[in-house]
Motif scaffolding. Structure first.
Motif, PDB file in Angstrom:
ATOM      1  N   LEU A   1      55.379 -16.412  -6.393  1.00 19.88           N
ATOM      2  CA  LEU A   1      54.495 -17.206  -7.257  1.00 19.88           C
ATOM      3  C   LEU A   1      55.230 -17.696  -8.497  1.00 19.88           C
ATOM      4  O   LEU A   1      55.023 -18.834  -8.940  1.00 19.88           O
ATOM      5  CB  LEU A   1      53.271 -16.375  -7.652  1.00 19.88           C
ATOM      6  CG  LEU A   1      52.289 -16.059  -6.516  1.00 19.88           C
ATOM      7  CD1 LEU A   1      51.190 -15.131  -7.010  1.00 19.88           C
ATOM      8  CD2 LEU A   1      51.706 -17.342  -5.952  1.00 19.88           C
ATOM      9  N   ILE A   2      56.088 -16.854  -9.056  1.00 22.09           N
ATOM     10  CA  ILE A   2      56.836 -17.255 -10.248  1.00 22.09           C
ATOM     11  C   ILE A   2      57.805 -18.391  -9.918  1.00 22.09           C
ATOM     12  O   ILE A   2      57.846 -19.414 -10.601  1.00 22.09           O
ATOM     13  CB  ILE A   2      57.611 -16.057 -10.835  1.00 22.09           C
ATOM     14  CG1 ILE A   2      56.642 -15.008 -11.383  1.00 22.09           C
ATOM     15  CG2 ILE A   2      58.556 -16.523 -11.961  1.00 22.09           C
ATOM     16  CD1 ILE A   2      57.322 -13.720 -11.827  1.00 22.09           C
ATOM     17  N   LEU A   3      58.586 -18.211  -8.878  1.00 22.13           N
ATOM     18  CA  LEU A   3      59.646 -19.174  -8.566  1.00 22.13           C
ATOM     19  C   LEU A   3      59.142 -20.441  -7.900  1.00 22.13           C
ATOM     20  O   LEU A   3      59.662 -21.539  -8.174  1.00 22.13           O
ATOM     21  CB  LEU A   3      60.700 -18.506  -7.665  1.00 22.13           C
ATOM     22  CG  LEU A   3      61.539 -17.386  -8.266  1.00 22.13           C
ATOM     23  CD1 LEU A   3      62.517 -16.845  -7.226  1.00 22.13           C
ATOM     24  CD2 LEU A   3      62.297 -17.865  -9.502  1.00 22.13           C
ATOM     25  N   PHE A   4      58.155 -20.315  -7.014  1.00 24.91           N
ATOM     26  CA  PHE A   4      57.810 -21.454  -6.164  1.00 24.91           C
ATOM     27  C   PHE A   4      56.346 -21.885  -6.220  1.00 24.91           C
ATOM     28  O   PHE A   4      55.999 -22.874  -5.578  1.00 24.91           O
ATOM     29  CB  PHE A   4      58.175 -21.142  -4.703  1.00 24.91           C
ATOM     30  CG  PHE A   4      59.609 -20.769  -4.515  1.00 24.91           C
ATOM     31  CD1 PHE A   4      60.610 -21.725  -4.622  1.00 24.91           C
ATOM     32  CD2 PHE A   4      59.968 -19.462  -4.253  1.00 24.91           C
ATOM     33  CE1 PHE A   4      61.940 -21.382  -4.464  1.00 24.91           C
ATOM     34  CE2 PHE A   4      61.300 -19.106  -4.086  1.00 24.91           C
ATOM     35  CZ  PHE A   4      62.298 -20.071  -4.195  1.00 24.91           C
ATOM     36  N   GLY A   5      55.534 -21.146  -6.956  1.00 24.96           N
ATOM     37  CA  GLY A   5      54.110 -21.465  -6.980  1.00 24.96           C
ATOM     38  C   GLY A   5      53.823 -22.908  -7.352  1.00 24.96           C
ATOM     39  O   GLY A   5      53.119 -23.626  -6.618  1.00 24.96           O
ATOM     40  N   GLU A   6      54.357 -23.372  -8.462  1.00 29.89           N
ATOM     41  CA  GLU A   6      54.106 -24.740  -8.907  1.00 29.89           C
ATOM     42  C   GLU A   6      54.717 -25.749  -7.954  1.00 29.89           C
ATOM     43  O   GLU A   6      54.112 -26.782  -7.646  1.00 29.89           O
ATOM     44  CB  GLU A   6      54.654 -24.958 -10.318  1.00 29.89           C
ATOM     45  CG  GLU A   6      54.371 -26.355 -10.847  1.00 29.89           C
ATOM     46  CD  GLU A   6      54.747 -26.535 -12.300  1.00 29.89           C
ATOM     47  OE1 GLU A   6      54.732 -27.694 -12.756  1.00 29.89           O
ATOM     48  OE2 GLU A   6      55.059 -25.532 -12.967  1.00 29.89           O
ATOM     49  N   PHE A   7      55.941 -25.478  -7.453  1.00 29.20           N
ATOM     50  CA  PHE A   7      56.593 -26.404  -6.548  1.00 29.20           C
ATOM     51  C   PHE A   7      55.817 -26.554  -5.240  1.00 29.20           C
ATOM     52  O   PHE A   7      55.743 -27.646  -4.667  1.00 29.20           O
ATOM     53  CB  PHE A   7      58.021 -25.946  -6.249  1.00 29.20           C
ATOM     54  CG  PHE A   7      58.947 -26.069  -7.418  1.00 29.20           C
ATOM     55  CD1 PHE A   7      59.005 -27.230  -8.162  1.00 29.20           C
ATOM     56  CD2 PHE A   7      59.770 -25.011  -7.774  1.00 29.20           C
ATOM     57  CE1 PHE A   7      59.856 -27.358  -9.242  1.00 29.20           C
ATOM     58  CE2 PHE A   7      60.626 -25.117  -8.851  1.00 29.20           C
ATOM     59  CZ  PHE A   7      60.679 -26.291  -9.593  1.00 29.20           C
ATOM     60  N   ILE A   8      55.249 -25.466  -4.749  1.00 31.96           N
ATOM     61  CA  ILE A   8      54.465 -25.524  -3.511  1.00 31.96           C
ATOM     62  C   ILE A   8      53.234 -26.405  -3.705  1.00 31.96           C
ATOM     63  O   ILE A   8      52.922 -27.256  -2.859  1.00 31.96           O
ATOM     64  CB  ILE A   8      54.052 -24.108  -3.068  1.00 31.96           C
ATOM     65  CG1 ILE A   8      55.281 -23.320  -2.597  1.00 31.96           C
ATOM     66  CG2 ILE A   8      53.009 -24.172  -1.951  1.00 31.96           C
ATOM     67  CD1 ILE A   8      55.007 -21.852  -2.328  1.00 31.96           C
ATOM     68  N   ILE A   9      52.543 -26.220  -4.815  1.00 33.40           N
ATOM     69  CA  ILE A   9      51.343 -27.012  -5.092  1.00 33.40           C
ATOM     70  C   ILE A   9      51.682 -28.493  -5.219  1.00 33.40           C
ATOM     71  O   ILE A   9      51.062 -29.353  -4.579  1.00 33.40           O
ATOM     72  CB  ILE A   9      50.653 -26.513  -6.375  1.00 33.40           C
ATOM     73  CG1 ILE A   9      50.104 -25.104  -6.169  1.00 33.40           C
ATOM     74  CG2 ILE A   9      49.540 -27.468  -6.795  1.00 33.40           C
ATOM     75  CD1 ILE A   9      49.589 -24.445  -7.428  1.00 33.40           C
ATOM     76  N   ARG A  10      52.697 -28.801  -6.006  1.00 37.45           N
ATOM     77  CA  ARG A  10      53.050 -30.199  -6.249  1.00 37.45           C
ATOM     78  C   ARG A  10      53.577 -30.877  -4.983  1.00 37.45           C
ATOM     79  O   ARG A  10      53.253 -32.030  -4.691  1.00 37.45           O
ATOM     80  CB  ARG A  10      54.079 -30.278  -7.376  1.00 37.45           C
ATOM     81  CG  ARG A  10      53.475 -30.002  -8.743  1.00 37.45           C
ATOM     82  CD  ARG A  10      54.479 -29.482  -9.719  1.00 37.45           C
ATOM     83  NE  ARG A  10      55.545 -30.420  -9.985  1.00 37.45           N
ATOM     84  CZ  ARG A  10      56.594 -30.129 -10.756  1.00 37.45           C
ATOM     85  NH1 ARG A  10      56.704 -28.941 -11.311  1.00 37.45           N
ATOM     86  NH2 ARG A  10      57.528 -31.027 -10.974  1.00 37.45           N
ATOM     87  N   SER A  11      54.393 -30.154  -4.225  1.00 37.52           N
ATOM     88  CA  SER A  11      54.956 -30.723  -3.005  1.00 37.52           C
ATOM     89  C   SER A  11      53.868 -31.067  -2.000  1.00 37.52           C
ATOM     90  O   SER A  11      53.870 -32.144  -1.397  1.00 37.52           O
ATOM     91  CB  SER A  11      55.955 -29.744  -2.384  1.00 37.52           C
ATOM     92  OG  SER A  11      56.503 -30.262  -1.195  1.00 37.52           O
ATOM     93  N   ASN A  12      52.911 -30.164  -1.829  1.00 39.97           N
ATOM     94  CA  ASN A  12      51.854 -30.409  -0.854  1.00 39.97           C
ATOM     95  C   ASN A  12      50.850 -31.449  -1.339  1.00 39.97           C
ATOM     96  O   ASN A  12      50.252 -32.166  -0.526  1.00 39.97           O
ATOM     97  CB  ASN A  12      51.159 -29.101  -0.500  1.00 39.97           C
ATOM     98  CG  ASN A  12      52.000 -28.239   0.428  1.00 39.97           C
ATOM     99  OD1 ASN A  12      52.065 -28.487   1.621  1.00 39.97           O
ATOM    100  ND2 ASN A  12      52.675 -27.245  -0.124  1.00 39.97           N
ATOM    101  N   GLN A  13      50.662 -31.553  -2.653  1.00 41.66           N
ATOM    102  CA  GLN A  13      49.840 -32.635  -3.181  1.00 41.66           C
ATOM    103  C   GLN A  13      50.459 -33.983  -2.853  1.00 41.66           C
ATOM    104  O   GLN A  13      49.776 -34.917  -2.422  1.00 41.66           O
ATOM    105  CB  GLN A  13      49.672 -32.481  -4.689  1.00 41.66           C
ATOM    106  CG  GLN A  13      48.702 -31.388  -5.110  1.00 41.66           C
ATOM    107  CD  GLN A  13      48.641 -31.218  -6.607  1.00 41.66           C
ATOM    108  OE1 GLN A  13      49.560 -31.590  -7.348  1.00 41.66           O
ATOM    109  NE2 GLN A  13      47.559 -30.634  -7.084  1.00 41.66           N
ATOM    110  N   LEU A  14      51.764 -34.080  -3.042  1.00 37.40           N
ATOM    111  CA  LEU A  14      52.469 -35.323  -2.732  1.00 37.40           C
ATOM    112  C   LEU A  14      52.428 -35.616  -1.240  1.00 37.40           C
ATOM    113  O   LEU A  14      52.278 -36.768  -0.828  1.00 37.40           O
ATOM    114  CB  LEU A  14      53.917 -35.236  -3.216  1.00 37.40           C
ATOM    115  CG  LEU A  14      54.110 -35.260  -4.729  1.00 37.40           C
ATOM    116  CD1 LEU A  14      55.531 -34.877  -5.102  1.00 37.40           C
ATOM    117  CD2 LEU A  14      53.784 -36.650  -5.273  1.00 37.40           C
ATOM    118  N   PHE A  15      52.556 -34.580  -0.432  1.00 41.48           N
ATOM    119  CA  PHE A  15      52.506 -34.774   1.013  1.00 41.48           C
ATOM    120  C   PHE A  15      51.133 -35.277   1.449  1.00 41.48           C
ATOM    121  O   PHE A  15      51.027 -36.232   2.234  1.00 41.48           O
ATOM    122  CB  PHE A  15      52.835 -33.463   1.729  1.00 41.48           C
ATOM    123  CG  PHE A  15      52.647 -33.523   3.215  1.00 41.48           C
ATOM    124  CD1 PHE A  15      53.457 -34.322   4.006  1.00 41.48           C
ATOM    125  CD2 PHE A  15      51.641 -32.789   3.823  1.00 41.48           C
ATOM    126  CE1 PHE A  15      53.281 -34.390   5.383  1.00 41.48           C
ATOM    127  CE2 PHE A  15      51.455 -32.844   5.198  1.00 41.48           C
ATOM    128  CZ  PHE A  15      52.284 -33.649   5.979  1.00 41.48           C
TER     129      PHE A  15
END
Length: 267
Positions: free
Chosen positions: A26-40
């Motif tokens: 969650l610390i390392l990838f939480g935000e990136f996962i959310i943003r990446s899937n929003q863009l997808f």
């Protein structure tokens, strides 16, 4: 065992627990996962979604199609917000190190050191990963064909150094940090989970790799998460047993894309 001893163990922590893995993820990838899937998801509804699925092996093509994803990871073109990503990832990495220090984690069990044996393994892994990418993206992602006569005849070993010299220092630093950021977690930290959960951990790492690369398109995310992730895992675990060459190869992919031929082709 008291709650205090459970959270702050006196003995060195050799094996990360399930809750450790979730917290660090969650610390390392939480935000990136959310943003990446929003863009997808946005791309699925966009009229120009085909342009969004940019062929990631060519920095030229990537620079034309990533204006909307300049805040995501694994981008190697000028115009990306390197500085903001550097600051964010450095801070997140610092939080993880502080967490591991509190957990009394044994950092010595993660091998990251330069030895002469690193050099040949670096080139072996670079060639295997790069050529795999060239073939896979050509076959499954309508990628650029680097195996034409014109491209192959233009190959020059010194072209790689010219391409590196053309990069900005911050782009190189960012690529190195981002590569360490990912592989320290996927290979280093997850490699310390109890071996009886080895396959569950490998499946988990594959899913997380895929989840924050979806902004490149699902085909590309699966190639990165499954093929590249498993190749990195195999070579690190069973052949190299050193994080350094994997980090360096990953950083090359962040700087120039995942392909091999492009590194030496004069265009």
């Amino acid at each position: 065992m008291s709650i205090r001893q459970f959270i702050f163990p006196k003995e060195k922590t050799k094996n990360l627990r399930f809750y450790d893995v979730i917290i660090i993820t969650l610390i390392l990838f939480g935000e990136f996962i959310i943003r990446s899937n929003q863009l997808f998801l946005d791309s699925l509804n966009a009229v120009k979604s085909a342009m969004f699925y940019a062929f990631p092996l060519s920095p030229i093509l990537l620079s034309q199609n990533t204006e909307s994803i300049t805040e995501t990871v694994d981008t190697a073109t000028e115009g990306v917000a390197y500085s903001s990503n550097l600051q964010f990832q450095f801070f997140m990495l610092l939080l993880v190190f502080l967490y591991l220090i509190v957990r009394n984690f044994d950092f010595k069990q993660i091998p990251l050191r330069f030895k002469l044996s690193v050099i040949p393994w670096y080139f072996v892994l670079l060639a295997i990963m790069g050529l795999s990418a060239d073939v896979l993206y050509l076959l499954f992602d309508n990628g650029y064909n680097y195996f034409t006569k014109e491209v192959l005849l233009s190959m020059d070993f010194f072209e790689l150094f010219r391409k590196i010299a053309a990069l900005s220092p911050v782009a190189i630093i960012y690529a190195l940090l981002n590569a360490f950021y990912e592989e320290f977690f996927f290979l280093g930290l997850l490699g310390t989970v109890d071996q009886k959960y080895k396959w569950q951990t490998l499946l988990y790492s594959t899913m997380i790799r895929i989840s924050f690369h979806t902004y490149q398109g699902m085909t590309s995310a699966i190639i990165i998460g499954v093929v590249f992730g498993l190749l990195y895992y195999y070579f690190y675990t069973y052949r190299i047993k050193n994080l350094l060459p994997v980090v360096l190869v990953h950083s090359m992919a962040d700087m120039f894309g995942s392909g091999f031929v492009y590194l030496f082709a004069r265009f």
